[in-house]
Design an enzyme around this catalytic site. Sequence first.
Site, PDB file in Angstrom:
ATOM      1  CD  GLU A 290      -3.813   5.637   0.634  1.00  0.00           C
ATOM      2  OE1 GLU A 290      -4.674   6.391  -0.612  1.00  0.00           O
ATOM      3  OE2 GLU A 290      -3.212   5.106  -0.246  1.00  0.00           O
TER       4      GLU A 290
ATOM      5  CD  GLN B 220      -8.434   4.196  -9.070  1.00  0.00           C
ATOM      6  OE1 GLN B 220      -8.772   4.683  -8.473  1.00  0.00           O
ATOM      7  NE2 GLN B 220      -9.799   2.697  -9.445  1.00  0.00           N
TER       8      GLN B 220
ATOM      9  CD1 TRP C  60      -3.037   6.278 -12.806  1.00  0.00           C
ATOM     10  CD2 TRP C  60      -0.983   7.386 -12.532  1.00  0.00           C
ATOM     11  NE1 TRP C  60      -2.767   6.262 -11.574  1.00  0.00           N
ATOM     12  CE2 TRP C  60      -1.359   6.291 -11.241  1.00  0.00           C
ATOM     13  CE3 TRP C  60       0.841   7.134 -11.891  1.00  0.00           C
ATOM     14  CZ2 TRP C  60      -0.957   6.695  -9.647  1.00  0.00           C
ATOM     15  CZ3 TRP C  60       1.085   7.930 -11.061  1.00  0.00           C
ATOM     16  CH2 TRP C  60      -0.068   7.126  -9.986  1.00  0.00           C
TER      17      TRP C  60
ATOM     18  CG  ASN D  28      -3.875   4.016  -8.651  1.00  0.00           C
ATOM     19  OD1 ASN D  28      -4.038   4.808  -9.591  1.00  0.00           O
ATOM     20  ND2 ASN D  28      -3.719   4.246  -7.792  1.00  0.00           N
ATOM     21  CG  ASP D  29      -5.037   1.247  -5.801  1.00  0.00           C
ATOM     22  OD1 ASP D  29      -3.518   2.734  -5.576  1.00  0.00           O
ATOM     23  OD2 ASP D  29      -5.696   1.964  -4.436  1.00  0.00           O
TER      24      ASP D  29
ATOM     25  CG  ASP E 281      -9.560   2.464  -1.188  1.00  0.00           C
ATOM     26  OD1 ASP E 281      -9.893   3.264  -2.215  1.00  0.00           O
ATOM     27  OD2 ASP E 281      -8.568   2.355  -0.724  1.00  0.00           O
TER      28      ASP E 281
END
Length: 463
Positions: free
Chosen positions: A197, A39, A20, A22-23, A141
């Site tokens: 975010e 991430q 996995w 993400n960002d 963030d």
Amino acid sequence: MFNQSFEKFRPQLHFSAHHWINDPNGLIYVNGVYHVFYQCDPDGLVHGTMHWGHASTTDFVRWKHHDIALFPDQNGACWSGSAVRTKDGDVKLLYTSHLVDENGRDFQQQWLVHADEFMAKFEKERTNPVIMNNGLACFRDPKVFWHEGTGRWIMALSHGENMGHSVGFHSSTDLVNWRFESVFGEDHGRHGDGSWECPDLLQLRAPDGTQHWVLVVGIGNQAYGAGSGTMYFIGQFDGREFTNANPPEAELWLDYGRDYYAVQSFFGIHQEEPLVLAWANNWKYAQHPVTTSFNGLLSLPRHLKLIETSQGLRLGAHVPEQMKSAFPQISLSDLPTHPSTGVFRLYGSVSLSVGETKALTLFGDLVPQFEFACNTDGSVTLRQRRAPMEGRTEFEHDYCIALGEMSAFDLEVFVDNGVVELNVHDLIWSTNVYYPDQLAGRIQFGAASNDTELEAYPCLQAP
Ligand code: FRU
């Protein structure tokens, strides 16, 4: 390090890892190398206890995968953040520690990390957290940059008592001691029922030479489509406060597709045309993996630039030439019946007369993904469609965006094993991920034959 295994939908020219992700985090250009942290949950295919993965590249085509850079500890998981380089050449990372407290509430604080000169060892600062949380549920963030005007570091942070619908600004001279400056956003732009975010604040020059500040922010839920989207504001920043130059209700979107989120710019390059990456996914359905060896990918790099339009200044973007040329090229005026692979760049100039439609159908599908129509007043609309997918809530879409008046326009479409990044004139972008049966299925571009009516709802205005 890992061996990039082949799986049907794994992109070839977009970054992906073996679990996995993400960002994009900590984007920084050091000694001729782009470092990309991100991430990740190295043990899973869904969002879990977050680490910072690490990769590097010199061209965004060939990647080196490095060991995990940041690991969770008793203070929490490592959520999103950024990287900076000091005047002495030291690289520092700033991230949010994330814990869930005994009442089930998120507890987030800001942490500083020192990197060694090889970007291989990462040591958390002794006096962490560098910004403690005084009761905000959403406090995350950190995106940090050097503000020349006031000679201080500025951190943009997602801020909020509850969900967090604003961006907070903090300042520092040493990255360790921080002072709260101001907050922006409560009455501006789109407020869905998700947090704002991953803010980013950048200075850009307009074509007339004037300087402007652009605040980019992720809208966690209820963007123009179901789920997440990326909005921006244009205005001024004096080192303390951001002032929006447009009316508070104006909504400007960096991308009109469903899969372009958590955008971050690289520190240390292209101040005039910052380079950004995004997570090509959407929180609405990201946690329902379709693939088995990875889940999640990053967008192609894009240079941001201010463009003067009839509506005022808008944020456009283009993909660097070396990245463009890494794709096999297909001209719209000379379409092969079938592409030889699922990876290609389509390009061409499109002209439309009043009443005419042109639809782009990829993957041998029956229903076009994109349909341009020229209305009686000469304005063009773009209808975007994606079929439902079992197990993925609200993955299906059918909505249109109003592109304004144009009789001819440049169209460019990057296709990479199901990931599609389309743009009109480098100004209106749409990024979407598809999972078709045939990645290299037939491409068609011509009059739309499918005449299903779009359900009556207003078109999203672009740009
Ligand atoms: C955005 C986000 C950030 C957070 C991270 C957690 O996609 O929700 O706000 O730091 O992902 O992985």
